[in-house]
Every structure is written in structure tokens, then in C-alpha cells.
Design a protein around this motif. Structure first.
Motif, PDB file in Angstrom:
ATOM      1  N   HIS A  86      42.303  83.866 -72.243  1.00 38.62           N
ATOM      2  CA  HIS A  86      41.034  83.684 -72.947  1.00 38.62           C
ATOM      3  C   HIS A  86      41.292  82.849 -74.186  1.00 38.62           C
ATOM      4  O   HIS A  86      42.183  83.160 -74.974  1.00 38.62           O
ATOM      5  CB  HIS A  86      40.430  85.040 -73.299  1.00 38.62           C
ATOM      6  N   MET A 107      32.779  89.098 -64.053  1.00 37.17           N
ATOM      7  CA  MET A 107      33.740  88.152 -64.576  1.00 37.17           C
ATOM      8  C   MET A 107      33.162  86.741 -64.448  1.00 37.17           C
ATOM      9  O   MET A 107      32.836  86.282 -63.375  1.00 37.17           O
ATOM     10  CB  MET A 107      35.050  88.269 -63.795  1.00 37.17           C
ATOM     11  N   ALA A 108      33.012  86.068 -65.574  1.00 41.33           N
ATOM     12  CA  ALA A 108      32.430  84.725 -65.588  1.00 41.33           C
ATOM     13  C   ALA A 108      33.448  83.689 -65.131  1.00 41.33           C
ATOM     14  O   ALA A 108      34.647  83.823 -65.361  1.00 41.33           O
ATOM     15  CB  ALA A 108      31.941  84.383 -66.988  1.00 41.33           C
ATOM     16  N   LYS A 109      32.949  82.667 -64.510  1.00 43.92           N
ATOM     17  CA  LYS A 109      33.783  81.552 -64.087  1.00 43.92           C
ATOM     18  C   LYS A 109      34.090  80.670 -65.303  1.00 43.92           C
ATOM     19  O   LYS A 109      33.244  80.479 -66.168  1.00 43.92           O
ATOM     20  CB  LYS A 109      33.026  80.761 -63.025  1.00 43.92           C
ATOM     21  N   SER A 110      35.290  80.130 -65.353  1.00 47.87           N
ATOM     22  CA  SER A 110      35.686  79.290 -66.474  1.00 47.87           C
ATOM     23  C   SER A 110      34.873  78.000 -66.510  1.00 47.87           C
ATOM     24  O   SER A 110      34.656  77.365 -65.479  1.00 47.87           O
ATOM     25  CB  SER A 110      37.171  78.938 -66.368  1.00 47.87           C
ATOM     26  N   ILE A 111      34.469  77.609 -67.716  1.00 49.72           N
ATOM     27  CA  ILE A 111      33.814  76.307 -67.891  1.00 49.72           C
ATOM     28  C   ILE A 111      34.825  75.269 -68.365  1.00 49.72           C
ATOM     29  O   ILE A 111      34.482  74.123 -68.602  1.00 49.72           O
ATOM     30  CB  ILE A 111      32.609  76.386 -68.857  1.00 49.72           C
ATOM     31  N   GLU A 134      35.168  85.696 -72.228  1.00 44.20           N
ATOM     32  CA  GLU A 134      34.886  86.058 -70.835  1.00 44.20           C
ATOM     33  C   GLU A 134      33.420  85.777 -70.510  1.00 44.20           C
ATOM     34  O   GLU A 134      33.105  85.176 -69.486  1.00 44.20           O
ATOM     35  CB  GLU A 134      35.215  87.535 -70.597  1.00 44.20           C
ATOM     36  N   HIS A 135      32.541  86.176 -71.391  1.00 45.73           N
ATOM     37  CA  HIS A 135      31.104  85.994 -71.170  1.00 45.73           C
ATOM     38  C   HIS A 135      30.728  84.515 -71.008  1.00 45.73           C
ATOM     39  O   HIS A 135      29.958  84.151 -70.127  1.00 45.73           O
ATOM     40  CB  HIS A 135      30.312  86.609 -72.328  1.00 45.73           C
ATOM     41  N   TYR A 136      31.288  83.664 -71.859  1.00 49.89           N
ATOM     42  CA  TYR A 136      30.944  82.239 -71.844  1.00 49.89           C
ATOM     43  C   TYR A 136      31.877  81.382 -70.977  1.00 49.89           C
ATOM     44  O   TYR A 136      31.705  80.174 -70.899  1.00 49.89           O
ATOM     45  CB  TYR A 136      30.920  81.682 -73.276  1.00 49.89           C
ATOM     46  N   GLY A 137      32.860  81.996 -70.332  1.00 46.85           N
ATOM     47  CA  GLY A 137      33.767  81.248 -69.464  1.00 46.85           C
ATOM     48  C   GLY A 137      34.779  80.404 -70.224  1.00 46.85           C
ATOM     49  O   GLY A 137      35.217  79.365 -69.739  1.00 46.85           O
ATOM     50  N   ARG A 140      27.790  72.527 -73.212  1.00 44.21           N
ATOM     51  CA  ARG A 140      26.841  73.361 -72.478  1.00 44.21           C
ATOM     52  C   ARG A 140      25.735  73.908 -73.379  1.00 44.21           C
ATOM     53  O   ARG A 140      24.593  74.049 -72.960  1.00 44.21           O
ATOM     54  CB  ARG A 140      27.583  74.510 -71.820  1.00 44.21           C
TER      55      ARG A 140
END
Length: 102
Positions: A34, A1-5, A46-49, A87
Motif C-alpha cells: 500500500h 479489496m479494491a483493484k490497484s489504479i 486499499e479503498h482508492y486502489g 482520477r
């Protein structure tokens, strides 16, 4: 699980309460949202936060819930695009998501 950006879960705030009401109080009812809807886009979010944390009122219930309010959904999608492009790049955004929300 990616961290939110886009938003930190650690401070227990609702992203839209802060944005719309200038309310930075801690919440106990936070739910993960999401920013990009749909099965494939949810996985990419999810992948990119690209996710935020919302109170129930802003997530699922009522007129300001992103699942009921297209204007607020589009606002989150535009903010997700801005965070992503900081990013990566606009070109990468278009390659991955194929739609401009800004």
C-alpha cells in the motif's frame, strides 16, 4: 479489496523492477504494498486502489526495499498521488491524505 489504479497484478511484474531497472519479467514472489503507510492511510490506500506489487527485494529486504528506503517510499507516494489526482483531483487528495508528495 479494491483493484490497484497504479499497477496491474495480472502481468506479475514488480513495480519497482520496471521503474528502476526497466525489468518487465514475470515474478513469482510478488507482495502487495500500500503506497500510503500507517493504519488509517493503509485503509484509504486499499479503498482508492493506491497499491503496487513488489518483489521481496523491493518490498522488505535490502537497500532498495520500500520499508528500508525513504527515497523509494516517497517515490511511490508521489506516484500514488499522481494516479489519484488523474482520477479525482488535487483538492480531493489533500482532503483525504492532507499532504502533498509531488
Amino acid at each position: 479489496m479494491a483493484k490497484s489504479i497504479m499497477h496491474s497484478k495480472d502481468d506479475r511484474t514488480c513495480y519497482l523492477c520496471m521503474l528502476l531497472r526497466d525489468d518487465y519479467s514475470a515474478r513469482v514472489d510478488l507482495q502487495e504494498h500500500h503506497a500510503m503507510p500507517g493504519t488509517a492511510n493503509r485503509r484509504l490506500s486499499e479503498h482508492y486502489g493506491l497499491k503496487v506489487y513488489l518483489c521481496v527485494e523491493h518490498h522488505l529486504v535490502g537497500p532498495e526495499a520500500v520499508h528500508n528506503n525513504k527515497r523509494l517510499l516517497r517515490l511511490l507516494q508521489a506516484n500514488a498521488q499522481i494516479a489519484f489526482e488523474r482520477r479525482y483531483s488535487h483538492e480531493k487528495w489533500m482532503e483525504v491524505f492532507g499532504r502533498n508528495f509531488i
